[in-house]
Design a protein around this motif. Sequence first.
Motif, PDB file in Angstrom:
ATOM      1  N   ARG A 118      11.442  12.455  -9.573  1.00  0.00           N
ATOM      2  CA  ARG A 118      11.897  11.087  -9.314  1.00  0.00           C
ATOM      3  C   ARG A 118      10.727  10.194  -8.910  1.00  0.00           C
ATOM      4  O   ARG A 118      10.661   9.025  -9.312  1.00  0.00           O
ATOM      5  N   LEU A 119       9.830  10.723  -8.099  1.00  0.00           N
ATOM      6  CA  LEU A 119       8.648   9.942  -7.720  1.00  0.00           C
ATOM      7  C   LEU A 119       7.839   9.557  -8.958  1.00  0.00           C
ATOM      8  O   LEU A 119       7.359   8.430  -9.085  1.00  0.00           O
ATOM      9  N   GLU A 120       7.717  10.500  -9.875  1.00  0.00           N
ATOM     10  CA  GLU A 120       6.956  10.241 -11.101  1.00  0.00           C
ATOM     11  C   GLU A 120       7.677   9.244 -12.001  1.00  0.00           C
ATOM     12  O   GLU A 120       7.056   8.320 -12.540  1.00  0.00           O
ATOM     13  N   GLU A 121       8.989   9.406 -12.156  1.00  0.00           N
ATOM     14  CA  GLU A 121       9.754   8.523 -13.035  1.00  0.00           C
ATOM     15  C   GLU A 121       9.772   7.084 -12.512  1.00  0.00           C
ATOM     16  O   GLU A 121       9.723   6.134 -13.299  1.00  0.00           O
ATOM     17  N   LYS A 122       9.825   6.913 -11.208  1.00  0.00           N
ATOM     18  CA  LYS A 122       9.883   5.577 -10.604  1.00  0.00           C
ATOM     19  C   LYS A 122       8.504   4.959 -10.386  1.00  0.00           C
ATOM     20  O   LYS A 122       8.398   3.835  -9.901  1.00  0.00           O
ATOM     21  N   GLY A 123       7.444   5.694 -10.737  1.00  0.00           N
ATOM     22  CA  GLY A 123       6.101   5.170 -10.521  1.00  0.00           C
ATOM     23  C   GLY A 123       5.713   5.088  -9.055  1.00  0.00           C
ATOM     24  O   GLY A 123       4.902   4.253  -8.674  1.00  0.00           O
ATOM     25  N   GLU A 124       6.284   5.958  -8.233  1.00  0.00           N
ATOM     26  CA  GLU A 124       6.032   5.944  -6.792  1.00  0.00           C
ATOM     27  C   GLU A 124       5.177   7.137  -6.380  1.00  0.00           C
ATOM     28  O   GLU A 124       5.395   7.738  -5.319  1.00  0.00           O
ATOM     29  N   GLU A 125       4.167   7.470  -7.191  1.00  0.00           N
ATOM     30  CA  GLU A 125       3.339   8.637  -6.900  1.00  0.00           C
ATOM     31  C   GLU A 125       2.610   8.514  -5.568  1.00  0.00           C
ATOM     32  O   GLU A 125       2.315   9.511  -4.913  1.00  0.00           O
ATOM     33  N   ARG A 126       2.299   7.294  -5.157  1.00  0.00           N
ATOM     34  CA  ARG A 126       1.481   7.109  -3.969  1.00  0.00           C
ATOM     35  C   ARG A 126       2.275   6.719  -2.731  1.00  0.00           C
ATOM     36  O   ARG A 126       1.688   6.333  -1.719  1.00  0.00           O
ATOM     37  N   VAL A 127       3.585   6.796  -2.761  1.00  0.00           N
ATOM     38  CA  VAL A 127       4.387   6.280  -1.660  1.00  0.00           C
ATOM     39  C   VAL A 127       4.111   7.037  -0.359  1.00  0.00           C
ATOM     40  O   VAL A 127       4.026   6.425   0.719  1.00  0.00           O
ATOM     41  N   ILE A 128       3.953   8.359  -0.403  1.00  0.00           N
ATOM     42  CA  ILE A 128       3.688   9.133   0.813  1.00  0.00           C
ATOM     43  C   ILE A 128       2.276   8.852   1.314  1.00  0.00           C
ATOM     44  O   ILE A 128       2.053   8.667   2.523  1.00  0.00           O
ATOM     45  N   PHE A 129       1.326   8.800   0.408  1.00  0.00           N
ATOM     46  CA  PHE A 129      -0.058   8.489   0.787  1.00  0.00           C
ATOM     47  C   PHE A 129      -0.142   7.111   1.434  1.00  0.00           C
ATOM     48  O   PHE A 129      -0.809   6.935   2.458  1.00  0.00           O
ATOM     49  N   ASP A 130       0.543   6.124   0.842  1.00  0.00           N
ATOM     50  CA  ASP A 130       0.522   4.769   1.394  1.00  0.00           C
ATOM     51  C   ASP A 130       1.136   4.713   2.785  1.00  0.00           C
ATOM     52  O   ASP A 130       0.655   3.984   3.668  1.00  0.00           O
ATOM     53  N   GLY A 131       2.208   5.472   2.981  1.00  0.00           N
ATOM     54  CA  GLY A 131       2.844   5.483   4.299  1.00  0.00           C
ATOM     55  C   GLY A 131       1.913   6.012   5.383  1.00  0.00           C
ATOM     56  O   GLY A 131       1.836   5.454   6.485  1.00  0.00           O
ATOM     57  N   VAL A 132       1.210   7.099   5.077  1.00  0.00           N
ATOM     58  CA  VAL A 132       0.263   7.667   6.046  1.00  0.00           C
ATOM     59  C   VAL A 132      -0.887   6.698   6.297  1.00  0.00           C
ATOM     60  O   VAL A 132      -1.303   6.479   7.446  1.00  0.00           O
TER      61      VAL A 132
END
Length: 475
Positions: free
Chosen positions: A53-67
């Motif tokens: 789902r992260l890949e399909e939604k283009g949210e690969e960096r969401v966890i990295f950005d949060g940290v």
Amino acid sequence: MLAGVTLLQFMEKVPDRVAAEHVVHHLGWKYALDLELTYGGFHPTVLVYFRDRLEEKGEERVIFDGVLELLIELGLVKRRGKQRLDSTHVLGYVKQMSWLECAQRTLGLALEALESVVPGAERPGFWERLWACYVEGELDWRLSEAESKERYWQCGQDMGELLRWATQKSPELGELHALKLLQRVFEEQFEMVEGRLQPRLRRVKGAVQNPYDPDAHFADKGSKKWVGYKVHVVESVDPTEPAKVKGEAGEHFITEIITTEAAQDEMSGLAEALNRQERHHGIKPEAIYTDAGYVTERTLTEAEQNGIELLGPTRPDPHPGPYNTDAFSVDIENKQAVCPQGNVSTQWSRIRDSYQGTEYYRIEWAGQCDSCVIQRQCTRSRNGRRLLVLGLRHDLVEKRRRQMKEADFSKKMHPRNGIEGTLSELVRGHQLRRTKYRGMKRVRLSHYLMGAACNVKRYVNLMAFQMSRAALQAA
């Protein structure tokens, strides 16, 4: 919760099944995830679907950005601080294939994809022959060179025949991923010469090396050759801080990870890293330390325009000898150059190459070269006249090369050295060197998760070190 589990999974380098078990039985994980002791967990495949789902939604960096945002809020990462940057190679999760094996495997995958959508009665007459050869058959490594060439040519003929049949059968078949890949490999490996299909003499740049991961490309850096990807890592650094002793936690954190094709140059990685940092977090560093691969006329010009100090050595003049570009005194502002013999240039032209999309200066000395005593050492041109070709901002390169000769230049570059340790930490501690995934998007996702895991580990170590030091001081 799944984001937290994925982060812990990459911190401890455990597979999905072990991560799912830790959620149920590991008290440390339960505490970190704020779960009840009686929580029953979930099936390991949930983590696979979460990454999908992260890949399909283009949210690969969401966890990295949060940290990273948390580190910025805590003041551990500055938006206008200094950074350092370097790159390293990443081996793909596929083996390197010969042209023949790559073509045969690609054709086999296309046949398998067509089998599920084309009924048996509608298949072409050559279907059974191709299926037996490319799906059920195996490549014989004992073939002679002549037999291999004949088999390779026949494979090209079969690829073309299948593509023509699929195009005539239905345009929808051409939209299948396996058929698109087959068309791409066919065009990369074969060409029509005088109406006859022939293998290409040289493989085109960015060609498919293995059909199971078309995004994994071949790269050659002289002593280093690989099939896979390249990753650029940016981290914060404070040159004013004293050197750390062994066991003392540092305060530098990864601010960006760029995953690119293996053969992409460093200049593009630098531009993309700066662009993403500013777009996602408003980070625009005052200065960035790099190695010679990132310092060129183009990057120096862009850094000057963006108000960023690009620190690092530039590459020496590629032409050896005492009469290369460095031996000439060039004045860009007054459009004048003086050769090693003291002769002033007679012609200064600005050339715009529309084909390459570049602009440069061409400098000539005309007849002054005819009677020059060092003519043979200075130029190898047939007419015996020296021609100097320089970029529009050669003055920036010239200035940097003068700085490199200063006694304290090497000392000024010391803050860059720490990035080597960061790359080693990612390789040894997070298995960066060889990816476990296929495809650019999934590999990029894994790199962002590694960066997030590395940052969390560094933050925890920093907090533990500060707490222990405070306890010792209180005692």
